[in-house]
Design an enzyme around this catalytic site. Sequence first.
Site, short mmCIF file in Angstrom:
data_model
loop_
_atom_site.label_atom_id
_atom_site.label_comp_id
_atom_site.label_asym_id
_atom_site.label_seq_id
_atom_site.Cartn_x
_atom_site.Cartn_y
_atom_site.Cartn_z
N GLY A 14 0.88 -1.28 -0.11
CA GLY A 14 -0.13 0.01 0.01
C GLY A 14 0.70 1.27 -0.06
N ARG A 17 1.02 5.69 -2.50
CA ARG A 17 0.72 6.98 -1.90
C ARG A 17 0.49 7.21 -0.45
NH1 ARG A 17 -5.98 7.89 -3.02
NH2 ARG A 17 -6.47 6.23 -1.39
N ASP A 63 -2.04 -7.33 -5.30
CA ASP A 63 -3.30 -7.48 -4.51
C ASP A 63 -3.13 -8.31 -3.57
OD1 ASP A 63 -6.00 -8.17 -3.99
OD2 ASP A 63 -6.60 -8.62 -5.90
N VAL A 64 -3.36 -7.67 -2.37
CA VAL A 64 -3.34 -8.51 -1.08
C VAL A 64 -4.24 -9.58 -0.96
CG1 VAL A 64 -1.96 -6.57 0.01
CG2 VAL A 64 -4.36 -6.76 0.63
N SER A 151 -4.52 0.37 14.57
CA SER A 151 -5.16 1.62 14.71
C SER A 151 -5.26 2.02 16.26
CB SER A 151 -6.34 1.85 13.98
OG SER A 151 -7.06 3.07 14.38
N TYR A 164 -14.10 -1.53 10.00
CA TYR A 164 -12.54 -1.21 9.79
C TYR A 164 -11.98 -1.18 11.32
CZ TYR A 164 -8.58 1.87 9.77
OH TYR A 164 -7.37 2.38 9.64
N THR A 166 -12.66 -3.35 13.75
CA THR A 166 -12.64 -4.73 14.08
C THR A 166 -11.67 -5.47 13.23
OG1 THR A 166 -14.91 -4.94 14.62
CG2 THR A 166 -14.00 -7.04 13.88
N LYS A 168 -8.94 -4.11 12.48
CA LYS A 168 -7.52 -3.57 12.93
C LYS A 168 -7.21 -4.26 14.32
CE LYS A 168 -5.78 -0.96 9.77
NZ LYS A 168 -4.71 -1.50 8.92
#
Length: 264
Positions: A14, A17, A63-64, A151, A164, A166, A168
């Site tokens: 990722g 950017r 593509d992970v 996070s 999101y 969950t 993390k």
Amino acid sequence: MSDLLTGKTIIVTGSARGIGQAYSLALAAQGANVVVADILDTADTVSQIDAAGKGAAIGVALDVTDMDSCRAMAAAALDNFGRIDGLINNAALFGPSDKTKGAELMPFDAIDEQSWDNMMAVNVKGAWNCCKAVAPAMRQQGYGKIINISSNTVALGAAHLLHYVTSKGAIATLSRCLAKELGPEGIRVNTISPGFIQSQASIDIMDNFDAHAITDDMKNVCALGREQYPDDLVGSAVYLCSELSDFVSGQTLYVDGGATFSGI
């Protein structure tokens, strides 16, 4: 200390950017060979590293969610640099891009099944896939650093982002389990848990959902009393990739300006 990573090869997922790009530039500035891996075009990050004249970089399409793609990424690292010393699992579904609509702010019971599954596929399965892809090379050399990105919302809680947050939380758990499993083979696994970063992804989410108050909310709970930017994370990433942290594993490092004082 400007050559902490000379001779090291580090994959950053990722990294076309935003935060991933900031990691990549900082690692290269310390002499690393950086594999810039992303589903988006990696040319900008690679060209910036080349222009800086320190370290080296290759761009790899990734593509992970696809294990074959992750294995091809690891193979490209080995073909170009001969080893894999580090992996930063930065790729995540959060802000919108030309490939995805990103995370959406909504009540938990309004999240549809496809959105939930997509979040888990990228953020959790993707990190798992990348760890599996690099583990053989790290095992063979008896050394490696894996850094997973969680996070601080896992500790603080966050409304309207359950899928999101969950995902993390799962990342932090994945790191601890892998640290136990891979430690005897010389592979250290740690987690960085950032706060709310003023990246383009975050700005796009705030724009799309008229949620700019998030920035002030996070400033108010931050001990340093200011916004957080991508460059605020890079020192911790360099440290965890370097030999300075060789006796550090299974840890969750909150890099959020003091917004979080307790672990999870």
